[in-house]
Design a protein around this motif. Structure first.
Motif, PDB file in Angstrom:
ATOM      1  N   LEU A  53       0.828  -1.201   0.000  1.00 26.06           N
ATOM      2  CA  LEU A  53       0.000   0.000   0.000  1.00 26.06           C
ATOM      3  C   LEU A  53       0.865   1.255   0.000  1.00 26.06           C
ATOM      4  CD1 LEU A  53      -2.716  -1.115   2.576  1.00 26.06           C
ATOM      5  CD2 LEU A  53      -3.073  -0.701   0.131  1.00 26.06           C
ATOM      6  N   ALA A  54       1.991   1.198   0.718  1.00 25.50           N
ATOM      7  CA  ALA A  54       2.900   2.343   0.755  1.00 25.50           C
ATOM      8  C   ALA A  54       3.410   2.664  -0.650  1.00 25.50           C
ATOM      9  CB  ALA A  54       4.074   2.056   1.681  1.00 25.50           C
ATOM     10  N   GLN A  55       3.696   1.631  -1.418  1.00 25.01           N
ATOM     11  CA  GLN A  55       4.159   1.845  -2.794  1.00 25.01           C
ATOM     12  C   GLN A  55       3.095   2.544  -3.619  1.00 25.01           C
ATOM     13  OE1 GLN A  55       6.414  -1.285  -4.920  1.00 25.01           O
ATOM     14  NE2 GLN A  55       4.797  -1.171  -6.466  1.00 25.01           N
ATOM     15  N   ARG A  64      -3.018   5.826  -4.767  1.00 22.20           N
ATOM     16  CA  ARG A  64      -3.939   5.716  -3.640  1.00 22.20           C
ATOM     17  C   ARG A  64      -3.565   6.766  -2.605  1.00 22.20           C
ATOM     18  NH1 ARG A  64      -7.037   1.670  -2.040  1.00 22.20           N
ATOM     19  NH2 ARG A  64      -6.079   0.233  -3.504  1.00 22.20           N
ATOM     20  N   SER A  65      -4.555   7.285  -1.888  1.00 27.82           N
ATOM     21  CA  SER A  65      -4.265   8.257  -0.833  1.00 27.82           C
ATOM     22  C   SER A  65      -3.822   7.533   0.431  1.00 27.82           C
ATOM     23  CB  SER A  65      -5.500   9.105  -0.530  1.00 27.82           C
ATOM     24  OG  SER A  65      -6.511   8.309   0.081  1.00 27.82           O
ATOM     25  N   ALA A  66      -3.131   8.252   1.300  1.00 29.46           N
ATOM     26  CA  ALA A  66      -2.707   7.661   2.562  1.00 29.46           C
ATOM     27  C   ALA A  66      -3.924   7.254   3.385  1.00 29.46           C
ATOM     28  CB  ALA A  66      -1.845   8.657   3.340  1.00 29.46           C
ATOM     29  N   ALA A  67      -4.987   8.069   3.336  1.00 26.97           N
ATOM     30  CA  ALA A  67      -6.202   7.756   4.092  1.00 26.97           C
ATOM     31  C   ALA A  67      -6.831   6.458   3.598  1.00 26.97           C
ATOM     32  CB  ALA A  67      -7.198   8.903   3.972  1.00 26.97           C
ATOM     33  N   SER A  68      -6.854   6.269   2.282  1.00 29.14           N
ATOM     34  CA  SER A  68      -7.412   5.042   1.710  1.00 29.14           C
ATOM     35  C   SER A  68      -6.600   3.821   2.122  1.00 29.14           C
ATOM     36  CB  SER A  68      -7.445   5.147   0.182  1.00 29.14           C
ATOM     37  OG  SER A  68      -7.817   3.911  -0.406  1.00 29.14           O
TER      38      SER A  68
END
Length: 204
Positions: free
Chosen positions: A176-178, A185-189
């Motif tokens: 997800l970080a990638q 993708r947003s950090a919140a997502s």
């Protein structure tokens, strides 16, 4: 009266300048001159603390590992009972720590991924990263056991299952970080997805 020099602080300032160079130009852009310019000091000052370019680059990797902000059970509330709110909070913070939110974290993540890429051809960097990965898995396992209300001295089978859970969550967090780094993708997502994995596993 002679001036007191904080050598640890000087080394840290040089390492921060190193990260800036790596972020902008990659590891191949690192030289005593480029780091000195980024730090606003002389080349000789950099060489005084780091005699070789390779040692400077390695210290940057070590420092990045040491300064990584991840939750530890001791930082939450080591005296609280397993399954406590503090233990659950520590596990959640650990999972969320993989997601780069904010410019500073994005820069740090970018420098980290640059080191990971270089580790393919540099065994010294690879060993630092492997050691960090092993420590991260161990920490994730301990936090998981505490969050679900299980003592760390559980049977080997239960401990192995907890370790596999930690490995899956770490892999998910890194993936997800990638996506966040690539603006897919947003950090919140990303955090919402991690929260879904935690829901039902531990109390909110």
């Amino acid at each position: 009266m002679p001036k007191i020099v904080d050598h640890a602080q000087r080394r840290t300032e040089i390492v921060h300048a190193l990260w800036q160079v790596i972020y902008l130009n990659g590891i191949d852009g690192v030289s005593f001159r480029s780091v000195a310019e980024a730090a606003g000091i002389s080349i000789g000052r950099v060489q005084h603390y780091f005699p070789s370019r390779s040692e400077l680059i390695l210290e940057g990797c070590r420092h990045l590992v040491d300064s990584a902000e991840v939750a530890d059970l001791d930082d939450a509330d080591a005296s609280s009972a397993p399954g406590s709110a503090a233990a659950v909070s520590a596990l959640r913070e650990f999972c969320f720590a993989f997601i780069p939110s904010g410019e500073t974290m994005r820069i740090g993540a970018s420098v980290w991924y640059t080191y990971v890429a270089r580790a393919v051809m540099d065994e010294q960097i690879a060993e630092i990263i492997r050691a960090s990965d092993r420590a991260t898995i161990e920490l994730g396992t301990r936090l998981y056991l505490a969050a679900v209300g299980t003592d760390s001295s559980v049977a080997d089978g239960d401990n192995a299952a907890s370790r596999r859970w930690a490995m899956r969550m770490i892999a998910l967090g890194k993936g997800l970080a990638q996506e966040v780094m690539l603006d897919e993708r947003s950090a919140a997502s990303a955090k919402e997805i991690l929260e879904e994995e935690l829901t039902g596993l531990v109390a909110p």
